[in-house]
Design an enzyme around this catalytic site. Structure first.
Site, PDB file in Angstrom:
ATOM      1  N   ASN A 105       0.965  -1.196  -0.002  1.00 23.55           N
ATOM      2  CA  ASN A 105       0.126  -0.054  -0.221  1.00 23.55           C
ATOM      3  C   ASN A 105       0.738   1.254   0.152  1.00 23.55           C
ATOM      4  OD1 ASN A 105      -2.060  -1.671   0.222  1.00 23.55           O
ATOM      5  ND2 ASN A 105      -2.498  -1.275   2.353  1.00 23.55           N
ATOM      6  N   VAL A 106       0.431   2.395  -0.623  1.00 30.04           N
ATOM      7  CA  VAL A 106       0.933   3.623  -0.674  1.00 30.04           C
ATOM      8  C   VAL A 106       0.410   4.729   0.061  1.00 30.04           C
ATOM      9  CG1 VAL A 106       2.087   2.848  -3.161  1.00 30.04           C
ATOM     10  CG2 VAL A 106      -0.270   4.305  -2.995  1.00 30.04           C
ATOM     11  N   HIS A 122       6.035  -0.325  -2.515  1.00 31.39           N
ATOM     12  CA  HIS A 122       5.522   0.272  -3.874  1.00 31.39           C
ATOM     13  C   HIS A 122       5.507   1.869  -3.649  1.00 31.39           C
ATOM     14  CE1 HIS A 122       3.202  -3.656  -5.039  1.00 31.39           C
ATOM     15  NE2 HIS A 122       4.395  -3.666  -5.082  1.00 31.39           N
ATOM     16  N   CYS A 133      15.087  13.781 -13.185  1.00 28.23           N
ATOM     17  CA  CYS A 133      16.379  13.614 -12.473  1.00 28.23           C
ATOM     18  C   CYS A 133      16.282  12.651 -11.122  1.00 28.23           C
ATOM     19  CB  CYS A 133      16.875  15.089 -12.113  1.00 28.23           C
ATOM     20  SG  CYS A 133      15.789  15.878 -10.672  1.00 28.23           S
ATOM     21  N   CYS A 150      10.013  20.278 -11.509  1.00 27.81           N
ATOM     22  CA  CYS A 150      11.213  19.997 -10.823  1.00 27.81           C
ATOM     23  C   CYS A 150      11.798  21.109 -10.688  1.00 27.81           C
ATOM     24  CB  CYS A 150      11.879  18.862 -11.610  1.00 27.81           C
ATOM     25  SG  CYS A 150      13.400  18.529 -10.466  1.00 27.81           S
ATOM     26  N   THR A 191      -4.572  -8.846   0.010  1.00 32.84           N
ATOM     27  CA  THR A 191      -3.770  -8.667  -1.290  1.00 32.84           C
ATOM     28  C   THR A 191      -4.401  -9.900  -2.117  1.00 32.84           C
ATOM     29  OG1 THR A 191      -1.841  -8.441  -2.692  1.00 32.84           O
ATOM     30  CG2 THR A 191      -1.854 -10.045  -0.360  1.00 32.84           C
ATOM     31  N   SER A 192      -4.602  -9.331  -3.415  1.00 32.93           N
ATOM     32  CA  SER A 192      -5.113 -10.392  -4.462  1.00 32.93           C
ATOM     33  C   SER A 192      -3.844 -11.140  -5.088  1.00 32.93           C
ATOM     34  CB  SER A 192      -5.646  -9.541  -5.603  1.00 32.93           C
ATOM     35  OG  SER A 192      -4.609  -8.717  -6.245  1.00 32.93           O
ATOM     36  N   ASN A 216      -8.467 -12.943   3.685  1.00 35.86           N
ATOM     37  CA  ASN A 216      -9.080 -12.106   2.580  1.00 35.86           C
ATOM     38  C   ASN A 216     -10.250 -12.688   2.361  1.00 35.86           C
ATOM     39  OD1 ASN A 216      -9.462 -11.353  -0.054  1.00 35.86           O
ATOM     40  ND2 ASN A 216      -7.472 -11.484  -0.686  1.00 35.86           N
ATOM     41  N   ALA A 234     -10.029  -7.607   7.102  1.00 35.71           N
ATOM     42  CA  ALA A 234      -8.938  -7.589   8.018  1.00 35.71           C
ATOM     43  C   ALA A 234      -9.537  -7.026   9.280  1.00 35.71           C
ATOM     44  CB  ALA A 234      -7.833  -6.668   7.197  1.00 35.71           C
TER      45      ALA A 234
HETATM   46  C1  BV8 Z   1       9.078  -5.416 -11.277  1.00 39.46           C
HETATM   47  C2  BV8 Z   1       1.743   1.582  -8.499  1.00 39.46           C
HETATM   48  C3  BV8 Z   1      11.070  -5.909 -12.441  1.00 39.46           C
HETATM   49  C4  BV8 Z   1       1.557   2.311  -7.089  1.00 39.46           C
HETATM   50  C5  BV8 Z   1       1.753  -1.044  -8.258  1.00 39.46           C
HETATM   51  C6  BV8 Z   1       3.993 -11.535 -15.856  1.00 39.46           C
HETATM   52  C7  BV8 Z   1       4.024 -12.406 -14.820  1.00 39.46           C
HETATM   53  C8  BV8 Z   1       4.369 -11.995 -13.488  1.00 39.46           C
HETATM   54  C9  BV8 Z   1       4.900 -10.705 -13.383  1.00 39.46           C
HETATM   55  C10 BV8 Z   1       4.905  -9.940 -14.485  1.00 39.46           C
HETATM   56  C11 BV8 Z   1       4.595 -10.346 -15.629  1.00 39.46           C
HETATM   57  N1  BV8 Z   1       4.779  -8.966 -16.285  1.00 39.46           N
HETATM   58  C12 BV8 Z   1       5.388  -7.995 -15.633  1.00 39.46           C
HETATM   59  C13 BV8 Z   1       5.403  -8.515 -14.449  1.00 39.46           C
HETATM   60  C14 BV8 Z   1       5.972  -7.946 -13.287  1.00 39.46           C
HETATM   61  C15 BV8 Z   1       4.865  -6.685 -12.801  1.00 39.46           C
HETATM   62  C16 BV8 Z   1       3.753  -7.506 -12.229  1.00 39.46           C
HETATM   63  O1  BV8 Z   1       3.720  -8.383 -11.175  1.00 39.46           O
HETATM   64  N2  BV8 Z   1       2.702  -7.858 -13.004  1.00 39.46           N
HETATM   65  C17 BV8 Z   1       1.333  -8.648 -12.815  1.00 39.46           C
HETATM   66  C18 BV8 Z   1       0.269  -7.594 -12.477  1.00 39.46           C
HETATM   67  C19 BV8 Z   1       1.333  -9.474 -14.091  1.00 39.46           C
HETATM   68  N3  BV8 Z   1       5.453  -6.385 -11.530  1.00 39.46           N
HETATM   69  C20 BV8 Z   1       6.181  -5.114 -11.848  1.00 39.46           C
HETATM   70  O2  BV8 Z   1       6.137  -4.639 -12.758  1.00 39.46           O
HETATM   71  C21 BV8 Z   1       6.966  -4.862 -10.649  1.00 39.46           C
HETATM   72  N4  BV8 Z   1       8.365  -4.511 -10.883  1.00 39.46           N
HETATM   73  O3  BV8 Z   1       8.699  -6.466 -11.261  1.00 39.46           O
HETATM   74  O4  BV8 Z   1      10.381  -4.676 -11.751  1.00 39.46           O
HETATM   75  C22 BV8 Z   1      10.884  -5.775 -13.810  1.00 39.46           C
HETATM   76  C23 BV8 Z   1      11.304  -4.668 -14.633  1.00 39.46           C
HETATM   77  C24 BV8 Z   1      11.011  -4.474 -15.811  1.00 39.46           C
HETATM   78  C25 BV8 Z   1       9.896  -5.449 -16.429  1.00 39.46           C
HETATM   79  C26 BV8 Z   1       9.573  -6.432 -15.757  1.00 39.46           C
HETATM   80  C27 BV8 Z   1      10.020  -6.772 -14.569  1.00 39.46           C
HETATM   81  C28 BV8 Z   1       6.049  -3.493 -10.008  1.00 39.46           C
HETATM   82  C29 BV8 Z   1       4.918  -3.660  -9.100  1.00 39.46           C
HETATM   83  C30 BV8 Z   1       4.423  -2.604  -8.587  1.00 39.46           C
HETATM   84  C31 BV8 Z   1       3.461  -2.066  -9.286  1.00 39.46           C
HETATM   85  N5  BV8 Z   1       2.927  -0.835  -8.948  1.00 39.46           N
HETATM   86  N6  BV8 Z   1       0.970   0.238  -7.884  1.00 39.46           N
HETATM   87  C32 BV8 Z   1       0.068   2.813  -7.109  1.00 39.46           C
HETATM   88  O5  BV8 Z   1      -0.498   3.493  -8.038  1.00 39.46           O
HETATM   89  O6  BV8 Z   1      -0.509   2.245  -6.332  1.00 39.46           O
HETATM   90  S1  BV8 Z   1       0.957  -2.440  -7.840  1.00 39.46           S
HETATM   91  C33 BV8 Z   1      -0.816  -2.230  -7.524  1.00 39.46           C
HETATM   92  O7  BV8 Z   1      -1.141  -3.636  -7.451  1.00 39.46           O
HETATM   93  C34 BV8 Z   1      -0.890  -1.616  -6.338  1.00 39.46           C
HETATM   94  O8  BV8 Z   1       0.105  -0.774  -5.844  1.00 39.46           O
HETATM   95  C35 BV8 Z   1      -0.920  -2.693  -5.124  1.00 39.46           C
HETATM   96  O9  BV8 Z   1      -0.075  -2.506  -4.206  1.00 39.46           O
HETATM   97  C36 BV8 Z   1      -0.638  -3.832  -5.934  1.00 39.46           C
HETATM   98  C37 BV8 Z   1      -1.326  -5.156  -5.328  1.00 39.46           C
HETATM   99  O10 BV8 Z   1      -2.591  -5.115  -5.242  1.00 39.46           O
HETATM  100  P1  BV8 Z   1      -3.448  -5.401  -4.067  1.00 39.46           P
HETATM  101  O11 BV8 Z   1      -2.777  -4.393  -2.921  1.00 39.46           O
HETATM  102  O12 BV8 Z   1      -3.391  -7.114  -3.971  1.00 39.46           O
HETATM  103  O13 BV8 Z   1      -4.936  -4.653  -4.206  1.00 39.46           O
HETATM  104  P2  BV8 Z   1      -5.930  -5.689  -5.169  1.00 39.46           P
HETATM  105  O14 BV8 Z   1      -7.109  -4.515  -5.371  1.00 39.46           O
HETATM  106  O15 BV8 Z   1      -5.436  -6.368  -6.315  1.00 39.46           O
HETATM  107  O16 BV8 Z   1      -6.688  -6.576  -4.212  1.00 39.46           O
HETATM  108  C38 BV8 Z   1      -7.107  -6.346  -3.051  1.00 39.46           C
HETATM  109  C39 BV8 Z   1      -7.485  -7.646  -2.109  1.00 39.46           C
HETATM  110  O17 BV8 Z   1      -8.132  -7.375  -0.873  1.00 39.46           O
HETATM  111  C40 BV8 Z   1      -8.610  -8.547  -2.958  1.00 39.46           C
HETATM  112  O18 BV8 Z   1      -7.967  -9.961  -2.864  1.00 39.46           O
HETATM  113  C41 BV8 Z   1      -9.673  -8.445  -1.923  1.00 39.46           C
HETATM  114  O19 BV8 Z   1     -10.569  -9.704  -1.973  1.00 39.46           O
HETATM  115  C42 BV8 Z   1      -9.293  -8.066  -0.830  1.00 39.46           C
HETATM  116  N7  BV8 Z   1     -10.023  -7.244   0.116  1.00 39.46           N
HETATM  117  C43 BV8 Z   1     -10.904  -6.359   0.042  1.00 39.46           C
HETATM  118  N8  BV8 Z   1     -11.524  -6.146   1.081  1.00 39.46           N
HETATM  119  C44 BV8 Z   1     -10.830  -6.541   2.223  1.00 39.46           C
HETATM  120  C45 BV8 Z   1      -9.973  -7.495   1.433  1.00 39.46           C
HETATM  121  N9  BV8 Z   1      -9.057  -8.078   2.399  1.00 39.46           N
HETATM  122  C46 BV8 Z   1      -9.032  -7.855   3.825  1.00 39.46           C
HETATM  123  N10 BV8 Z   1     -10.072  -7.154   4.355  1.00 39.46           N
HETATM  124  C47 BV8 Z   1     -10.981  -6.261   3.467  1.00 39.46           C
HETATM  125  N11 BV8 Z   1     -11.794  -5.602   4.162  1.00 39.46           N
HETATM  126 ZN    ZN Z   2      14.384  16.850 -11.824  1.00 39.52          ZN
END
Ligand code: BV8
Ligand code: ZN
Length: 248
Positions: A105-106, A122, A133, A150, A191-192, A216, A234
């Site tokens: 989370n951010v 993240h 820069c 900037c 987290t999903s 979850n 949660a």
């Molecule tokens: C990287 C930006 C190296 C900030 C985010 C193919 C296969 C595997 C991986 C990859 C692939 N292709 C590319 C990748 C890598 C990619 C990735 O994982 N892609 C996936 C989606 C296929 N990852 C990256 O790019 C990472 N960097 O790998 O660098 C690299 C370099 C170059 C090329 C390749 C690799 C960077 C990852 C960070 C991305 N930035 N956000 C922002 O704007 O917030 S990620 C984004 O999803 C969010 O930031 C969040 O943090 C993240 C995860 O989401 P969740 O927190 O899980 O939220 P979500 O809504 O999905 O789920 C919520 C859950 O809560 C649900 O399950 C729900 O049931 C549950 N819930 C609901 N209510 C409740 C609850 N649970 C409890 N209590 C409740 N009340």
């Molecule tokens: Zn700058």
């Protein structure tokens, strides 16, 4: 959702654990009013193209659109307060000798709630840096240009979060993996579990012999491999667990 019962075995394990690591996602902040990303009804990523909003390419293509999407999210974050789930994790940190909170989370709510040992994998949406820069930018004059410029190089300012395709901070990953390898219990909460490398920590925890607990309301790709699954919000499960273990 039936009546929540927590097995005595788990209560004992938590009470005896001298090392606990927690991974959280957007679900932990849902009860604070911050939308999650992949909720089919009103997720932040529903009906938008993630490529356009949470990648460097998207920012390059339309910086104004991305900046404004983050400004909209910042407004929601500013109104949000920690919920009972956040507060239960503060209590857990106070009770466990070696506690690490790894969050995707951010929104900064874990720090506002009072947790100390936090790894923001993240980044943090309330912080900015320069797209050109890479300098952290605390203050800037919004002379009307969107995104603002900037103060160091005149480039475009962006939120200091990790976008898809961007590397996570090496030190953060190393620390997160180390805390995952050494813990007795690993909680994966709200987290999903589809974004890597964060989701990979759940697998590391399993392979390192930790007891793995998923909290979850919905299924995730890791559900069938973990030791305990609690299909509860949660904010419901965590206070119950803390009460059962430490009576608070
Ligand atoms: C990287 C930006 C190296 C900030 C985010 C193919 C296969 C595997 C991986 C990859 C692939 N292709 C590319 C990748 C890598 C990619 C990735 O994982 N892609 C996936 C989606 C296929 N990852 C990256 O790019 C990472 N960097 O790998 O660098 C690299 C370099 C170059 C090329 C390749 C690799 C960077 C990852 C960070 C991305 N930035 N956000 C922002 O704007 O917030 S990620 C984004 O999803 C969010 O930031 C969040 O943090 C993240 C995860 O989401 P969740 O927190 O899980 O939220 P979500 O809504 O999905 O789920 C919520 C859950 O809560 C649900 O399950 C729900 O049931 C549950 N819930 C609901 N209510 C409740 C609850 N649970 C409890 N209590 C409740 N009340
Ligand atoms: Zn700058």
């Amino acid at each position: 959702m039936g009546r929540l019962t927590i097995p005595d075995k788990l209560i004992e394990l938590v009470r005896e654990a001298d090392s606990i690591t927690v991974l959280t996602g957007a679900g932990v902040s849902a009860e604070s009013g911050i939308p999650t990303f992949r909720d089919p009804k009103n997720g932040l990523f529903t009906n938008v193209n993630i490529e356009d909003l949470a990648t460097p390419q998207g920012f390059r293509k339309d910086p104004k659109k991305v900046w404004e999407w983050y400004q909209m999210r910042r407004e929601k974050v500013k109104l949000a307060k920690p919920n009972p789930g956040h507060l239960a994790l503060v209590e857990m940190e106070n009770r466990v000798r070696d506690f690490t909170l790894i969050t995707q989370n951010v929104d900064g709510l874990h720090r506002i709630a009072g947790n100390k040992k936090i790894i923001e994998l993240h980044g943090n949406i309330m912080k900015n840096k320069c797209f050109d820069c890479n300098q952290a930018v605390e203050e800037y004059e919004s002379r009307g240009s969107i995104p603002p410029q900037c103060p160091y190089c005149g480039g475009l300012i962006r939120p200091a979060v990790v976008w898809f395709g961007e590397m996570l901070d090496e030190a953060d990953i190393a620390e997160a993996e180390s805390a995952t390898r050494r813990c007795k219990i690993f909680f994966s909460i709200g987290t999903s579990s589809v974004v890597y490398p964060a989701a990979g920590l759940i697998t590391i925890a399993r392979h390192s012999g930790a007891t793995v607990v998923e909290v979850n309301p919905n299924e995730t790709p890791h559900s069938r491999y973990v030791d305990y699954v609690f299909r509860y919000p949660a904010g419901v499960f965590l206070p119950e667990l803390v009460k059962a273990v430490w009576g608070t």
